[in-house]
Write a protein that holds these residues in place. Structure first.
Motif, PDB file in Angstrom:
ATOM      1  N   HIS A  14      20.410 -13.240 -49.637  1.00 17.01           N
ATOM      2  CA  HIS A  14      19.271 -13.785 -50.395  1.00 17.01           C
ATOM      3  C   HIS A  14      17.947 -13.377 -49.758  1.00 17.01           C
ATOM      4  O   HIS A  14      16.974 -13.096 -50.464  1.00 17.01           O
ATOM      5  CB  HIS A  14      19.379 -15.310 -50.445  1.00 17.01           C
ATOM      6  CG  HIS A  14      18.190 -15.988 -51.045  1.00 17.01           C
ATOM      7  ND1 HIS A  14      17.928 -15.992 -52.402  1.00 17.01           N
ATOM      8  CD2 HIS A  14      17.170 -16.688 -50.466  1.00 17.01           C
ATOM      9  CE1 HIS A  14      16.809 -16.651 -52.632  1.00 17.01           C
ATOM     10  NE2 HIS A  14      16.328 -17.092 -51.486  1.00 17.01           N
ATOM     11  N   GLU A  15      17.927 -13.332 -48.409  1.00 11.53           N
ATOM     12  CA  GLU A  15      16.705 -12.966 -47.695  1.00 11.53           C
ATOM     13  C   GLU A  15      16.572 -11.465 -47.488  1.00 11.53           C
ATOM     14  O   GLU A  15      15.619 -10.995 -46.862  1.00 11.53           O
ATOM     15  CB  GLU A  15      16.682 -13.663 -46.326  1.00 11.53           C
ATOM     16  CG  GLU A  15      16.637 -15.182 -46.387  1.00 11.53           C
ATOM     17  CD  GLU A  15      15.340 -15.705 -46.952  1.00 11.53           C
ATOM     18  OE1 GLU A  15      14.327 -14.987 -46.853  1.00 11.53           O
ATOM     19  OE2 GLU A  15      15.332 -16.825 -47.509  1.00 11.53           O
ATOM     20  N   GLY A  16      17.524 -10.699 -47.985  1.00  9.76           N
ATOM     21  CA  GLY A  16      17.476  -9.247 -47.834  1.00  9.76           C
ATOM     22  C   GLY A  16      17.823  -8.770 -46.437  1.00  9.76           C
ATOM     23  O   GLY A  16      17.382  -7.703 -46.008  1.00  9.76           O
ATOM     24  N   LYS A  17      18.659  -9.558 -45.734  1.00 12.90           N
ATOM     25  CA  LYS A  17      19.056  -9.201 -44.370  1.00 12.90           C
ATOM     26  C   LYS A  17      20.545  -8.883 -44.324  1.00 12.90           C
ATOM     27  O   LYS A  17      21.341  -9.442 -45.072  1.00 12.90           O
ATOM     28  CB  LYS A  17      18.747 -10.358 -43.414  1.00 12.90           C
ATOM     29  CG  LYS A  17      17.257 -10.664 -43.289  1.00 12.90           C
ATOM     30  CD  LYS A  17      17.007 -11.779 -42.273  1.00 12.90           C
ATOM     31  CE  LYS A  17      15.522 -12.045 -42.112  1.00 12.90           C
ATOM     32  NZ  LYS A  17      15.255 -13.116 -41.115  1.00 12.90           N
ATOM     33  N   LEU A  18      20.912  -7.985 -43.406  1.00 16.56           N
ATOM     34  CA  LEU A  18      22.313  -7.641 -43.225  1.00 16.56           C
ATOM     35  C   LEU A  18      23.005  -8.726 -42.405  1.00 16.56           C
ATOM     36  O   LEU A  18      22.376  -9.405 -41.590  1.00 16.56           O
ATOM     37  CB  LEU A  18      22.450  -6.289 -42.530  1.00 16.56           C
ATOM     38  CG  LEU A  18      21.885  -5.089 -43.297  1.00 16.56           C
ATOM     39  CD1 LEU A  18      22.000  -3.819 -42.450  1.00 16.56           C
ATOM     40  CD2 LEU A  18      22.608  -4.910 -44.626  1.00 16.56           C
ATOM     41  N   PHE A  19      24.306  -8.868 -42.625  1.00 16.37           N
ATOM     42  CA  PHE A  19      25.094  -9.888 -41.933  1.00 16.37           C
ATOM     43  C   PHE A  19      26.307  -9.234 -41.286  1.00 16.37           C
ATOM     44  O   PHE A  19      27.157  -8.672 -41.968  1.00 16.37           O
ATOM     45  CB  PHE A  19      25.546 -10.968 -42.922  1.00 16.37           C
ATOM     46  CG  PHE A  19      26.473 -12.006 -42.331  1.00 16.37           C
ATOM     47  CD1 PHE A  19      25.976 -13.231 -41.899  1.00 16.37           C
ATOM     48  CD2 PHE A  19      27.840 -11.768 -42.227  1.00 16.37           C
ATOM     49  CE1 PHE A  19      26.820 -14.194 -41.365  1.00 16.37           C
ATOM     50  CE2 PHE A  19      28.699 -12.718 -41.696  1.00 16.37           C
ATOM     51  CZ  PHE A  19      28.185 -13.931 -41.260  1.00 16.37           C
ATOM     52  N   TYR A  20      26.364  -9.264 -39.966  1.00 17.24           N
ATOM     53  CA  TYR A  20      27.545  -8.828 -39.217  1.00 17.24           C
ATOM     54  C   TYR A  20      27.939  -9.949 -38.272  1.00 17.24           C
ATOM     55  O   TYR A  20      27.085 -10.497 -37.562  1.00 17.24           O
ATOM     56  CB  TYR A  20      27.259  -7.569 -38.391  1.00 17.24           C
ATOM     57  CG  TYR A  20      26.990  -6.325 -39.199  1.00 17.24           C
ATOM     58  CD1 TYR A  20      28.029  -5.523 -39.660  1.00 17.24           C
ATOM     59  CD2 TYR A  20      25.685  -5.937 -39.480  1.00 17.24           C
ATOM     60  CE1 TYR A  20      27.777  -4.378 -40.406  1.00 17.24           C
ATOM     61  CE2 TYR A  20      25.423  -4.784 -40.217  1.00 17.24           C
ATOM     62  CZ  TYR A  20      26.472  -4.011 -40.669  1.00 17.24           C
ATOM     63  OH  TYR A  20      26.216  -2.882 -41.389  1.00 17.24           O
ATOM     64  N   PHE A  21      29.214 -10.289 -38.266  1.00 21.48           N
ATOM     65  CA  PHE A  21      29.711 -11.268 -37.307  1.00 21.48           C
ATOM     66  C   PHE A  21      30.435 -10.511 -36.205  1.00 21.48           C
ATOM     67  O   PHE A  21      31.417  -9.815 -36.453  1.00 21.48           O
ATOM     68  CB  PHE A  21      30.656 -12.260 -37.982  1.00 21.48           C
ATOM     69  CG  PHE A  21      31.156 -13.334 -37.050  1.00 21.48           C
ATOM     70  CD1 PHE A  21      30.302 -14.338 -36.620  1.00 21.48           C
ATOM     71  CD2 PHE A  21      32.466 -13.329 -36.607  1.00 21.48           C
ATOM     72  CE1 PHE A  21      30.752 -15.333 -35.761  1.00 21.48           C
ATOM     73  CE2 PHE A  21      32.930 -14.322 -35.756  1.00 21.48           C
ATOM     74  CZ  PHE A  21      32.068 -15.325 -35.334  1.00 21.48           C
ATOM     75  N   ASN A  22      29.918 -10.633 -34.987  1.00 25.82           N
ATOM     76  CA  ASN A  22      30.416  -9.859 -33.856  1.00 25.82           C
ATOM     77  C   ASN A  22      30.924 -10.758 -32.738  1.00 25.82           C
ATOM     78  O   ASN A  22      30.336 -11.793 -32.452  1.00 25.82           O
ATOM     79  CB  ASN A  22      29.298  -8.970 -33.300  1.00 25.82           C
ATOM     80  CG  ASN A  22      28.765  -8.009 -34.351  1.00 25.82           C
ATOM     81  OD1 ASN A  22      29.542  -7.387 -35.061  1.00 25.82           O
ATOM     82  ND2 ASN A  22      27.444  -7.924 -34.472  1.00 25.82           N
ATOM     83  N   THR A  23      31.992 -10.334 -32.108  1.00 29.71           N
ATOM     84  CA  THR A  23      32.539 -11.076 -30.972  1.00 29.71           C
ATOM     85  C   THR A  23      32.371 -10.309 -29.671  1.00 29.71           C
ATOM     86  O   THR A  23      32.943 -10.692 -28.654  1.00 29.71           O
ATOM     87  CB  THR A  23      34.034 -11.370 -31.203  1.00 29.71           C
ATOM     88  OG1 THR A  23      34.741 -10.136 -31.393  1.00 29.71           O
ATOM     89  CG2 THR A  23      34.229 -12.251 -32.432  1.00 29.71           C
ATOM     90  N   GLY A  24      31.569  -9.264 -29.689  1.00 36.84           N
ATOM     91  CA  GLY A  24      31.430  -8.409 -28.516  1.00 36.84           C
ATOM     92  C   GLY A  24      30.258  -8.727 -27.613  1.00 36.84           C
ATOM     93  O   GLY A  24      30.026  -8.020 -26.631  1.00 36.84           O
ATOM     94  N   TYR A  25      29.497  -9.772 -27.910  1.00 32.40           N
ATOM     95  CA  TYR A  25      28.368 -10.121 -27.048  1.00 32.40           C
ATOM     96  C   TYR A  25      28.857 -10.798 -25.771  1.00 32.40           C
ATOM     97  O   TYR A  25      29.814 -11.571 -25.776  1.00 32.40           O
ATOM     98  CB  TYR A  25      27.407 -11.066 -27.781  1.00 32.40           C
ATOM     99  CG  TYR A  25      26.500 -10.373 -28.763  1.00 32.40           C
ATOM    100  CD1 TYR A  25      25.254  -9.903 -28.379  1.00 32.40           C
ATOM    101  CD2 TYR A  25      26.895 -10.174 -30.080  1.00 32.40           C
ATOM    102  CE1 TYR A  25      24.411  -9.264 -29.272  1.00 32.40           C
ATOM    103  CE2 TYR A  25      26.065  -9.531 -30.985  1.00 32.40           C
ATOM    104  CZ  TYR A  25      24.831  -9.083 -30.569  1.00 32.40           C
ATOM    105  OH  TYR A  25      24.010  -8.437 -31.472  1.00 32.40           O
TER     106      TYR A  25
END
Length: 260
Positions: free
Chosen positions: A225-236
């Motif tokens: 909705h905000e025009g942002k990409l979404f990635y869920f990462n477990t590597g941090y």
């Protein structure tokens, strides 16, 4: 080119319908017991197959059954139940909450109603069963005004500012426990949750990881909705320590840079 553009426009319209639903959806225990048409059930199946999963390596599956094929404690009289299963994975339940909350939002966006049910399961045993969802046409209003949501303020579930977190704040959760916490650092949102809720009732509920996936679904919808990409990462690594009682699940960013 025209065909691709139309598909993109259709996807954008669907996401906006999901986002609007976040702001108005109410759960219900009162359903019209009339079965939905095969066309409507197929529409739901097609939508579910179109949702990008939270993590590509988590194996999830589901089946839609009629009321006489479902069982559980205090089930509502709904015409259909969506029964969710998955193979063992540390984030299996979170991935299930993420995928199928998209389905819940979609159902409400087309005039249906749905309710998550931790006790709902099939009458036939399934060792991979996770959770169920009752759904059908509502027999009472399944919407509410924004001020009618009973939720914690953002200051209790997040540190830092990101307007997408308001959509997460409105997400449903078992026992209304809202077991999530978010720390915003630059363009990254670190995600944490409680494995157990407090109190006697909380001891009886063990699906806060599913709730986390529901919250992440709202974050993904708000991101688009905000025009942002979404990635869920477990590597941090070396993420900020959260308040006591919360554990780290992963991080959301717009680049995929933290992926393993």
């Amino acid at each position: 080119m025209e065909k691709s553009s139309n598909k993109k426009q259709s996807g954008s319209q669907t996401n906006e319908a999901l986002y609007s639903t976040i702001l108005t959806r109410a759960s219900t225990r009162k359903f019209d017991t009339t079965s939905l048409s095969e066309e409507t059930l197929e529409q739901i199946e097609t939508f579910i197959s179109s949702v990008k999963p939270l993590l590509p390596d988590v194996e999830l599956s589901h089946k839609i059954v009629n009321a006489d094929a479902a069982k559980g404690l205090l089930l509502p009289k709904a015409p259909h139940f969506l029964l969710i299963s998955g193979k063992e994975h540390p984030l299996r339940n979170t991935s299930a909450g993420f995928l199928y909350q998209h389905a819940v939002l979609f159902m409400h966006s087309i005039g249906l109603a749905a309710r998550w049910l931790s006790s709902a399961k099939g009458k036939q045993s399934d060792p991979d069963h996770i959770i169920g969802i009752a759904f059908g046409k509502p027999a009472q209003p399944a919407t509410r005004k924004l001020q009618e949501f009973d939720r914690k303020p953002l200051s209790e579930i997040a540190k830092g500012t990101d307007q997408r977190l308001e959509a997460v704040r409105l997400a449903p959760s078992g026992m209304n426990g809202q077991p999530w916490y978010f720390i915003v650092e630059n363009d990254v949102i670190h995600v944490y949750y409680k494995e157990k809720l407090g109190g006697l009732i909380g001891k009886l509920y063990n699906q806060t990881d599913v709730d986390l996936g529901v919250g992440l679904c709202h974050l993904a919808v708000a991101s688009e909705h905000e025009g942002k990409l979404f990635y869920f990462n477990t590597g941090y690594t070396n993420v900020t320590i959260p308040p006591k009682g919360y554990i780290y699940a992963g991080s959301v960013d717009g680049s995929g840079a933290g992926e393993e």
